[in-house]
Design a protein around this motif. Structure first.
Motif, PDB file in Angstrom:
ATOM      1  N   GLU A  28      -1.566   3.513   4.404  1.00 32.21           N
ATOM      2  CA  GLU A  28      -2.865   3.146   3.859  1.00 32.21           C
ATOM      3  C   GLU A  28      -3.468   1.989   4.641  1.00 32.21           C
ATOM      4  O   GLU A  28      -4.679   1.958   4.887  1.00 32.21           O
ATOM      5  CB  GLU A  28      -2.716   2.757   2.387  1.00 32.21           C
ATOM      6  CG  GLU A  28      -4.022   2.401   1.708  1.00 32.21           C
ATOM      7  CD  GLU A  28      -3.839   1.962   0.270  1.00 32.21           C
ATOM      8  OE1 GLU A  28      -4.857   1.684  -0.383  1.00 32.21           O
ATOM      9  OE2 GLU A  28      -2.684   1.888  -0.201  1.00 32.21           O
TER      10      GLU A  28
ATOM     11  N   THR B 210      -7.180   2.124   6.180  1.00 33.26           N
ATOM     12  CA  THR B 210      -8.272   1.265   5.738  1.00 33.26           C
ATOM     13  C   THR B 210      -8.875   0.476   6.900  1.00 33.26           C
ATOM     14  O   THR B 210     -10.099   0.295   6.956  1.00 33.26           O
ATOM     15  CB  THR B 210      -7.819   0.299   4.631  1.00 33.26           C
ATOM     16  OG1 THR B 210      -6.818  -0.594   5.130  1.00 33.26           O
ATOM     17  CG2 THR B 210      -7.292   1.062   3.432  1.00 33.26           C
TER      18      THR B 210
ATOM     19  N   GLY C  46       0.828  -1.202   0.000  1.00 34.05           N
ATOM     20  CA  GLY C  46       0.000   0.000   0.000  1.00 34.05           C
ATOM     21  C   GLY C  46       0.861   1.249   0.000  1.00 34.05           C
ATOM     22  O   GLY C  46       2.096   1.190  -0.082  1.00 34.05           O
TER      23      GLY C  46
ATOM     24  N   HIS D  18      -9.765   1.767   0.252  1.00 30.31           N
ATOM     25  CA  HIS D  18      -8.388   2.114  -0.087  1.00 30.31           C
ATOM     26  C   HIS D  18      -8.171   3.619   0.020  1.00 30.31           C
ATOM     27  O   HIS D  18      -9.113   4.401   0.203  1.00 30.31           O
ATOM     28  CB  HIS D  18      -8.064   1.677  -1.521  1.00 30.31           C
ATOM     29  CG  HIS D  18      -7.948   0.199  -1.700  1.00 30.31           C
ATOM     30  ND1 HIS D  18      -6.770  -0.473  -1.528  1.00 30.31           N
ATOM     31  CD2 HIS D  18      -8.879  -0.733  -2.021  1.00 30.31           C
ATOM     32  CE1 HIS D  18      -6.975  -1.771  -1.740  1.00 30.31           C
ATOM     33  NE2 HIS D  18      -8.242  -1.948  -2.044  1.00 30.31           N
ATOM     34  N   ALA D  19      -6.911   4.023  -0.112  1.00 25.00           N
ATOM     35  CA  ALA D  19      -6.533   5.423  -0.327  1.00 25.00           C
ATOM     36  C   ALA D  19      -5.466   5.405  -1.401  1.00 25.00           C
ATOM     37  O   ALA D  19      -4.619   4.508  -1.426  1.00 25.00           O
ATOM     38  CB  ALA D  19      -6.019   6.072   0.955  1.00 25.00           C
TER      39      ALA D  19
ATOM     40  N   GLU E 228     -11.513   4.539  -3.376  1.00 26.22           N
ATOM     41  CA  GLU E 228     -10.269   5.254  -3.115  1.00 26.22           C
ATOM     42  C   GLU E 228     -10.677   6.577  -2.459  1.00 26.22           C
ATOM     43  O   GLU E 228     -11.147   7.492  -3.120  1.00 26.22           O
ATOM     44  CB  GLU E 228      -9.494   5.502  -4.403  1.00 26.22           C
ATOM     45  CG  GLU E 228      -9.011   4.247  -5.109  1.00 26.22           C
ATOM     46  CD  GLU E 228      -7.754   3.677  -4.484  1.00 26.22           C
ATOM     47  OE1 GLU E 228      -7.229   4.279  -3.516  1.00 26.22           O
ATOM     48  OE2 GLU E 228      -7.271   2.627  -4.960  1.00 26.22           O
TER      49      GLU E 228
ATOM     50  N   MET F 268      -3.271  10.073  -0.723  1.00 25.88           N
ATOM     51  CA  MET F 268      -2.370  10.234   0.421  1.00 25.88           C
ATOM     52  C   MET F 268      -1.135  11.067   0.103  1.00 25.88           C
ATOM     53  O   MET F 268      -0.496  11.596   1.011  1.00 25.88           O
ATOM     54  CB  MET F 268      -1.932   8.865   0.934  1.00 25.88           C
ATOM     55  CG  MET F 268      -3.034   8.108   1.643  1.00 25.88           C
ATOM     56  SD  MET F 268      -2.418   6.706   2.606  1.00 25.88           S
ATOM     57  CE  MET F 268      -3.322   6.955   4.144  1.00 25.88           C
TER      58      MET F 268
END
Length: 315
Positions: free
Chosen positions: A142, A146, A133, A197-198, A279, A283
């Motif tokens: 991440e 999450t 991630g 997610h990011a 998403e 980040m």
């Protein structure tokens, strides 16, 4: 999720004009237009806890989110899923419904690069099991993000009477792999699955997007039956996400709609139940990072996603 990861090989990012973003959003998620207009007016919520883009960069592959079990898992011995299935409320609008939340990446993945780099079948081709991630420039991972959002979503959905299962809860050394993540939702006969997610796009790229499965029929993958319900789920999640968080759709992918269709993701290709990826922001952008690192904003994100799920399940 960083676009450098194995489950993401995106089309060339493109910036869209603000006017086109507003029109597309109004067409797809009209119920959320008010939240988008508020974002435009005040520049989005700013409830603190953020990071500065000038801070030293910290790689998610070297900075764990939290202590996890160490030691490698033999490839011949499957890692048990072991995640808790919730005890739902005695009653509620989602009583009898099963929701699977898939927190992207495991906090322990960075310790098991050999295992997560092994190839798995995603129907259309083979890809790595998983990735570590991404992270903010200040090292907020991440994987930590999450899990936090997933826990908040679980609490909200349980209050509505849903039975909730997480694909992982930092309760295993690494993984699960992308194919197993899909299998967990399938075996649970989930009414909806959301993978949280990011993103790890370039600085200056902002906003959220929801990834929908494209129509795929290859090898073990056949998404034809879930394409339409997954789009319905994704549109509702996107609409409520805008309305609750005030965040804008991504300005670098999705033509300003907040919706992206993909055919290269194992977690979607192998799903036999309605599923989308969210998403929540980028980040690597300091302004988005300020939101993602705020507990108050993460609660809003969890609420927005959960409200979209509730709307989808109630029809």
């Amino acid at each position: 999720m960083s676009y450098a990861g194995p489950d993401f090989e995106p089309p060339q990012p493109r910036r869209t004009r603000r006017g086109l973003m507003t029109v597309a959003l109004a067409a797809l998620v009209p119920g959320a237009l008010l939240g988008w207009l508020v974002y435009e007016t005040v520049g989005g919520p700013g409830d603190g806890g953020g990071t500065d883009g000038a801070s030293a960069r910290a790689s998610a592959s070297t900075a764990p989110a939290s202590p996890t079990e160490d030691g490698k898992q033999p490839e011949s011995s499957p890692v048990p899923t072991g995640t808790r299935t919730s005890a739902p409320a005695a009653s509620g609008p989602l009583k009898g419904k099963v929701v699977v939340i898939d927190p992207g990446h495991n906090p322990g993945n960075f310790r098991h690069t050999g295992e997560i780099n092994r190839q798995v079948d995603i129907g259309t081709n083979r890809k790595e099991c998983d990735t570590t991630g991404t992270s903010t420039d200040d090292g907020y991972t991440e994987a930590k993000f999450t899990l936090d959002v997933a826990h908040r979503m679980r609490a909200l959905l349980e209050e509505q009477g849903a039975t909730v299962k997480l694909t992982q809860d930092a309760d295993r050394p690494f993984g699960p792999c992308v194919d197993e993540r899909a299998r967990i939702g399938n075996e649970a006969k989930a009414d909806a699955v959301v993978s949280v997610h990011a993103d790890g796009s370039g600085a200056g790229n902002r906003g959220f997007h929801v990834i929908l499965p494209g129509s795929v029929r290859a090898g073990a993958a056949d998404t034809r039956a879930i394409v339409a319900p997954s789009r319905d789920l994704g549109e509702r999640v996107a609409g409520r996400f805008v309305a609750v968080t005030g965040s804008a759709p991504a300005d670098y992918i999705g033509d300003g709609t907040g919706l992206v269709t993909r055919k290269d993701l194992g977690g979607l290709n192998l799903s036999t139940v309605p599923k989308v990826f969210v998403e929540c922001g980028n980040m690597r952008d300091s302004k988005d990072a300020a939101l993602l690192t705020s507990g108050a904003w993460r609660q809003k994100a969890a609420q927005g996603i959960s409200e979209g799920i509730v709307s989808f399940l109630r029809g």
